[in-house]
Enzyme design. Structure first.
Site, PDB file in Angstrom:
ATOM      1  N   LYS A 178       0.620  -1.172  -0.097  1.00 24.89           N
ATOM      2  CA  LYS A 178       0.219   0.302  -0.051  1.00 24.89           C
ATOM      3  C   LYS A 178       0.797   1.357  -0.148  1.00 24.89           C
ATOM      4  O   LYS A 178       0.575   2.302  -0.798  1.00 24.89           O
ATOM      5  CB  LYS A 178      -0.943  -0.028   1.252  1.00 24.89           C
ATOM      6  CG  LYS A 178      -1.914  -1.216   1.318  1.00 24.89           C
ATOM      7  CD  LYS A 178      -2.803  -1.021   2.412  1.00 24.89           C
ATOM      8  CE  LYS A 178      -2.260  -1.066   3.773  1.00 24.89           C
ATOM      9  NZ  LYS A 178      -1.865  -2.614   4.038  1.00 24.89           N
ATOM     10  N   THR A 179       1.897   1.440   0.875  1.00 21.78           N
ATOM     11  CA  THR A 179       2.605   2.624   1.056  1.00 21.78           C
ATOM     12  C   THR A 179       3.446   2.883  -0.268  1.00 21.78           C
ATOM     13  O   THR A 179       3.519   4.110  -0.653  1.00 21.78           O
ATOM     14  CB  THR A 179       3.545   2.264   2.278  1.00 21.78           C
ATOM     15  OG1 THR A 179       2.800   2.277   3.260  1.00 21.78           O
ATOM     16  CG2 THR A 179       4.417   3.518   2.280  1.00 21.78           C
ATOM     17  N   GLU A 213      -3.696   5.740   1.473  1.00 24.97           N
ATOM     18  CA  GLU A 213      -3.797   4.294   1.907  1.00 24.97           C
ATOM     19  C   GLU A 213      -5.009   3.988   2.600  1.00 24.97           C
ATOM     20  O   GLU A 213      -5.494   4.826   3.250  1.00 24.97           O
ATOM     21  CB  GLU A 213      -2.660   3.900   2.787  1.00 24.97           C
ATOM     22  CG  GLU A 213      -1.386   3.944   2.155  1.00 24.97           C
ATOM     23  CD  GLU A 213      -0.176   3.275   3.180  1.00 24.97           C
ATOM     24  OE1 GLU A 213      -0.459   2.321   3.904  1.00 24.97           O
ATOM     25  OE2 GLU A 213       0.894   3.821   3.439  1.00 24.97           O
TER      26      GLU A 213
END
Length: 464
Positions: free
Chosen positions: A121-122, A165
């Protein structure tokens, strides 16, 4: 997008303001004109960056930290019910707002892209933020890691796109209503909140169901959990599904990934045209993240060719195979990997770029519940290294679980043929690793806890 601050967040107080997710929301609110305050357990570069924006940060938790005119107290799931500031808010009748609800409020008047998945995600959110900024779209973004400097995890932009996110760990991503949602993968994790993979699927289905009418789901065509999710959500209203990956059935198909040292050259087939671009971090999984970012950006309206070129400007994010330095011919790299899939992917990526160099890992298991459920798989992943040092479990928000320790990781790694050393004293690690490492080796500090602090200490020891 004109700046706006919800009235309840005009004078907020953040408990744990130095955390990656909390500090980002605090930063955006401050940039929009809110009078932000908060507390954290220690000084940090992130705290310094917040203060530079005019945010009041108290070190240590105390009921007196709450200003008389505080409009809301913002918390994450990591804040315990007995926290003194949280208790004070309850006594005074100050509304308590979960971090995800605060972020959802900030995105309400934007065109949100929400990036979800068990892993990546990051990185994917960062890639989108960097690329859309390079195209001049001036997006707002909230990322769970630092791009290039303390405080770079979030920004208020004047553009209409907001990239964020979407954290599935506590089901808080159910409050978002994105125009474009990305699901990179779906695996069982966060065992304190999910009892089974079926519960994970149901949670992701709920998230997908919150996509705005006519919106787009960008989802992996390769990862089994994502493929299963896709089969479950087909036919939802006006939802448009775009699959990405190496599968011949993918809508955005990766036709080639060519490793080039610590970078990769990726070719994709999109709308009948081949597009090639560079990903400035190593590993097949990062190439897949970049293609998901490409598909999401196109879904929001960015030109594919320009966006592909802009993605090359992404040079990494803190703790995602981040080179911390080199001393005595030894490179020290930091990895946030803490789930077995992430650990194996990062080690395979380093193996692919390291040539004949030895790979040494300092690993710190994260969470007792995760180690109980996945410790054997963590150990198997560590066996990919030439040698590893395993620390005690980093508890984070959890209390110890009787009978659960890092021994389960160590035993599994040894059973898989790994050369493993147990070290219960973190302060002894720099000298230990410096004694193990030789010129040409790569040392990776790995885990989601404070193992990251050891990289500079190992470098200092190597230099001495």
């Amino acid at each position: 997008m004109s700046p706006s601050v919800p009235p309840a967040l005009d004078r907020p107080h953040f408990i744990g303001i130095g955390g990656a997710g909390m500090s980002g929301i605090a930063k955006i609110l401050a940039q929009r004109g809110a009078r932000v305050a908060g507390s954290d357990h220690r000084e940090s570069e992130t705290v310094d960056a917040l203060r530079a924006l005019g945010v009041t940060v108290h070190i240590g938790h105390d009921a007196a930290n709450l200003a008389p005119d505080t409009t809301a107290v913002v918390v994450s799931s990591a804040i315990r019910p007995h926290n003194v500031e949280l208790a004070a808010a309850g006594k005074r009748g100050v509304p308590v707002v979960h971090r995800s609800d605060a972020l959802a409020a900030l995105m309400s008047d934007a065109r949100p892209i929400a990036v979800a998945g068990t892993h990546g995600k990051t990185t994917t959110t960062s890639m989108l933020a960097v690329a859309l900024t390079a195209l001049g779209l001036d997006p707002s973004y909230a990322i769970g890691g630092e791009l290039d400097a303390p405080g770079s995890n979030a920004r208020h932009g004047d553009g209409e796109v907001f990239v964020a996110e979407a954290d599935e760990s506590d089901r808080s991503f159910h409050v978002y209503s994105p125009e474009v949602a990305v699901v990179l993968n779906v695996e069982l994790d966060h065992h304190a909140n999910y009892a089974s993979l079926e519960e994970i699927y149901q949670s992701f289905e709920t998230f997908v169901g919150k996509i705005r009418p006519g919106g787009t789901l960008v989802v992996s065509a390769d990862q089994p959990g994502a493929v299963e999710l896709t089969s479950r959500v087909r036919g939802i209203g006006t939802l448009r599904i775009v699959t990405v990956g190496e599968s011949e059935h993918a809508d955005v198909r990766i036709t080639r990934i060519n490793p080039r040292g610590l970078t990769s050259e990726v070719t994709v087939l999109l709308d009948g045209r081949l597009t090639t671009f560079t990903v400035s971090v190593p590993g097949r999984h990062y190439a897949h993240n970049a293609v998901a970012a490409l598909a999401a950006g196109v879904a929001i309206g960015a030109p594919a060719g320009n966006l592909a070129a802009a993605l090359a400007k992404y040079t990494g994010v803190a703790r995602r195979l981040q080179l911390k330095g080199e001393a005595a011919g030894v490179q020290v790299i930091d990895s946030y990997a803490h789930h077995p899939t992430e650990m194996a992917a990062d080690l395979e990526a380093i193996r692919g770029s390291a040539g004949d160099s030895r790979v040494l890992v300092v690993f710190q298991p994260h969470l007792f519940s995760r180690t109980r459920e996945l410790g054997a798989e963590m150990g198997a992943a560590l066996a990919l290294a030439d040698a590893s040092v395993v620390l005690d479990i980093y508890p984070a928000r959890e209390d110890p679980i009787p009978g659960v320790s890092s021994d389960v990781v160590i035993e599994a790694a040894r059973a898989a043929g790994g050369d493993v050393t147990a070290e219960h004293d973190k302060t002894a690690v720099p000298a230990l690793v410096a004694g193990m490492a030789k010129a040409g080796d790569l040392v990776i500090t790995m885990g989601a806890g404070d193992v990251t602090d050891l990289g500079p200490q190992i470098l200092a020891r190597l230099e001495s």
